[in-house]
Structures are given as C-alpha cells and as structure tokens.
Scaffold this motif. Structure first.
Motif, PDB file in Angstrom:
ATOM      1  N   GLU B  63       0.819  -1.198   0.000  1.00 41.42           N
ATOM      2  CA  GLU B  63       0.000   0.000   0.000  1.00 41.42           C
ATOM      3  C   GLU B  63       0.866   1.267   0.000  1.00 41.42           C
ATOM      4  O   GLU B  63       0.646   2.185  -0.788  1.00 41.42           O
ATOM      5  N   SER B 114      -5.924  -3.876  -0.209  1.00 41.16           N
ATOM      6  CA  SER B 114      -4.691  -4.240   0.494  1.00 41.16           C
ATOM      7  C   SER B 114      -4.322  -5.708   0.318  1.00 41.16           C
ATOM      8  O   SER B 114      -3.150  -6.059   0.361  1.00 41.16           O
ATOM      9  N   THR B 143     -10.273 -11.530   1.974  1.00 38.32           N
ATOM     10  CA  THR B 143     -10.759 -10.535   2.917  1.00 38.32           C
ATOM     11  C   THR B 143      -9.651  -9.539   3.229  1.00 38.32           C
ATOM     12  O   THR B 143      -8.561  -9.929   3.631  1.00 38.32           O
ATOM     13  N   SER B 144      -9.918  -8.278   2.975  1.00 35.89           N
ATOM     14  CA  SER B 144      -8.919  -7.254   3.253  1.00 35.89           C
ATOM     15  C   SER B 144      -9.581  -5.886   3.202  1.00 35.89           C
ATOM     16  O   SER B 144     -10.800  -5.790   3.122  1.00 35.89           O
ATOM     17  N   ASP B 145      -8.754  -4.851   3.236  1.00 37.97           N
ATOM     18  CA  ASP B 145      -9.281  -3.490   3.250  1.00 37.97           C
ATOM     19  C   ASP B 145      -9.342  -2.905   1.844  1.00 37.97           C
ATOM     20  O   ASP B 145      -8.444  -3.122   1.038  1.00 37.97           O
ATOM     21  N   ILE B 147      -9.091   0.714   0.237  1.00 39.10           N
ATOM     22  CA  ILE B 147      -8.635   2.040   0.631  1.00 39.10           C
ATOM     23  C   ILE B 147      -8.991   3.015  -0.479  1.00 39.10           C
ATOM     24  O   ILE B 147      -8.726   2.741  -1.651  1.00 39.10           O
ATOM     25  N   ARG B 160     -10.630   3.926   4.775  1.00 44.09           N
ATOM     26  CA  ARG B 160     -10.534   2.498   4.469  1.00 44.09           C
ATOM     27  C   ARG B 160     -11.648   1.725   5.132  1.00 44.09           C
ATOM     28  O   ARG B 160     -12.171   2.140   6.162  1.00 44.09           O
ATOM     29  N   LYS B 161     -12.031   0.620   4.513  1.00 49.35           N
ATOM     30  CA  LYS B 161     -13.077  -0.233   5.069  1.00 49.35           C
ATOM     31  C   LYS B 161     -12.741  -1.671   4.735  1.00 49.35           C
ATOM     32  O   LYS B 161     -12.279  -1.969   3.637  1.00 49.35           O
ATOM     33  N   GLN B 162     -13.020  -2.560   5.690  1.00 49.54           N
ATOM     34  CA  GLN B 162     -12.761  -3.966   5.433  1.00 49.54           C
ATOM     35  C   GLN B 162     -13.932  -4.609   4.699  1.00 49.54           C
ATOM     36  O   GLN B 162     -15.087  -4.298   4.973  1.00 49.54           O
TER      37      GLN B 162
END
Lengths: 103, 172
Positions: B63, B114, B143-145, B147, B160-162
């Motif tokens: 990132e 991410s 599963t990740s963020d 951004i 950012r959000k997961q």
C-alpha cells in the motif's frame, strides 16, 4: 461488430450522470485455464471521456478491475444531445471508441 | 501471489501502447492542449509516464509503495471521504465500490485493495467541474481493506473499510 462500449449518460438540471459498461475479459494474469496454463494478463489500462471535445474524466485501471467493467461518474453541465466521446485502450494495444449523445 | 514473472507476460513495449493510446486520443479529437488540462492539476512528484497510465504505481505490492509511486504524498485519514463497500462480498470477482466526498477541488480518486497481489486497483483523474462521485467494481483476492484516496486541493485524504470475501476473485 457492435461496440464494446455501452453508455447511458443522462443530463440532469445541473449535472450529467454517466454510466458505462465495457465488454472486456480483464484477465488478471493470475488465473489458470482448465489445462492449468496461466491466462496471460489482458486488461483495460485507460478509459477517457470527453464532453464536447473537452476531457472530463480519465480512468486508469489495473488487472484488479472486474470483468466487463462498470463505471459511474458525474460532471457539471451538459445538455441533451451533447456528444460524449469515450475511448479505451488495453495492455495489448487493443481499444475501442464511441460517441454517445447525452439523454 | 505465485510467480512474479507471470505478470509481465503478454505485455507489449510501452512505445507501442503509447502510439495506440495516442491514436485513440486523436480519434477523440483531443488536442494536446486539451489533454494537458488534466495533467496540470497533477503534482509534479507523481511518476506518470507520457502515456498517462501510472505503470509504476500499478506494479507495487504494498500500500505504502503504491501511494508513493502514485502521488509521492502522505495520506491523511478523513471522515469527509465516504467510501461505500459491501460488508461481506460473496464473490470477490465483483465487489462494487463507490466513493463520494464533500471535499472541494477533487482532482483524483484512487482505489486500493490491500490483500491483492498488486494493491492499486483503479485511479481516476477528474477535470474541474467533474463531481467527486465515482462507482466501479473491483476484484478482491481475499478478505482485506479497500482504501480510497482522494486528491483535493493538492492534499491527499484517505479512508478504508474492510470487506469480507467468501470466494476470492483472483483465481488460483
């Protein structure tokens, strides 16, 4: 051949909303076919939008954009019948272009 | 993920791409001056090749490196950037993302994932007068963020959000 670009651009009272769908495999280069061979990466890199010949929006994409990409954005101005030129090019040098009329 | 060399496969030299890109632009009737409008709003530090497509930024695996290659700026978390993503994505191949912001003078919006092999997914340039309201669909490997980066008035803002991915979108 029909265009790979489908556009819906609607001129509102002060903004124009553009929605576009492009037919493209958007292969990431990480996926294998059923024989286990890697499918080489093949994805759109650049999409340009120009309203009345003036650039309004440019998209730079990587392989992480979904197959048959969808995109929505809006810009100020625009009236019914105005031309909106759209063009894309991919990492293999292929591309397509179209001119839509605002609705 | 997997072998590094695979990603360069099928890639043609930049020169050819630039030529074809140039043809596409010419087809649009964009004069050089018109195309320059977008570039003027762009910080000089950003490594953007002549074709405009930020090749270096798209090749970064982390990132921080993608952020540096793309803007050369540090991002400041902001609650004025509203990122709309699903909490759970059943299919990582198609994850709808959308962003709106109340920040003025937005000149660029980017989306990073991410957990993907290459973090940068999409980067958009906005001309003055274009609304800071963009939606598209991205692939997510796991599963990740997600951004979102917004370049507004020469400063970089992020949020950012997961997203929980039950089925990865990058194959393998």
């Amino acid at each position: 051949m029909p265009s790979t670009i489908r556009v819906r651009a609607i001129a509102g009272s002060d903004t124009t909303e553009v929605q576009v769908l492009i037919q493209h495999p958007m292969d990431s280069g990480f996926v294998k076919d059923k024989n286990g061979t890697l499918i080489p990466s093949h994805y759109i890199e650049t999409v340009t939008f120009a309203w009345n010949g003036k650039p309004v929006f440019t998209a730079y994409w990587g392989p992480a954009v979904s197959k048959d990409p969808y995109l929505k954005f809006a810009f100020k101005g625009g009236k019914k019948g105005d031309p909106l030129q759209i063009a894309w090019t991919d990492n293999l040098g292929q591309g397509d272009a179209t001119t839509a009329r605002l609705l | 993920m997997k072998d590094d060399t695979v990603v360069t496969k099928g890639r043609h030299p930049a020169s050819r791409r630039q030529v074809l890109h140039g043809i596409a632009l010419a087809g649009l009737g964009m004069v050089a001056g018109g195309a320059g409008v977008l570039d003027a709003a762009w910080p000089a530090a950003a490594a953007v090749p002549a074709s405009g497509w930020p090749q270096q930024a798209f090749a970064q695996k982390s990132e921080a490196a993608a952020l540096k290659a793309l803007y050369g700026l540090a991002a400041e978390p902001s609650d004025k950037v509203a990122l709309d993503v699903p909490e759970i994505a059943e299919n990582g191949a198609v994850v709808p993302v959308s962003l709106t912001t109340s920040l003025p003078d937005v000149s660029a919006i980017s989306f990073l994932v991410s957990g993907n092999p290459f973090t940068l997914a999409a980067s958009y340039r906005l001309s003055p007068g274009t609304e800071a309201d963009v939606s598209c669909r991205l692939k997510m490997a796991k599963t990740s963020d997600v951004i979102a980066l917004v370049l507004a008035g020469g400063k970089l803002y992020s949020t950012r959000k997961q997203v929980k991915v039950t089925l990865g979108g990058c194959g393998g």
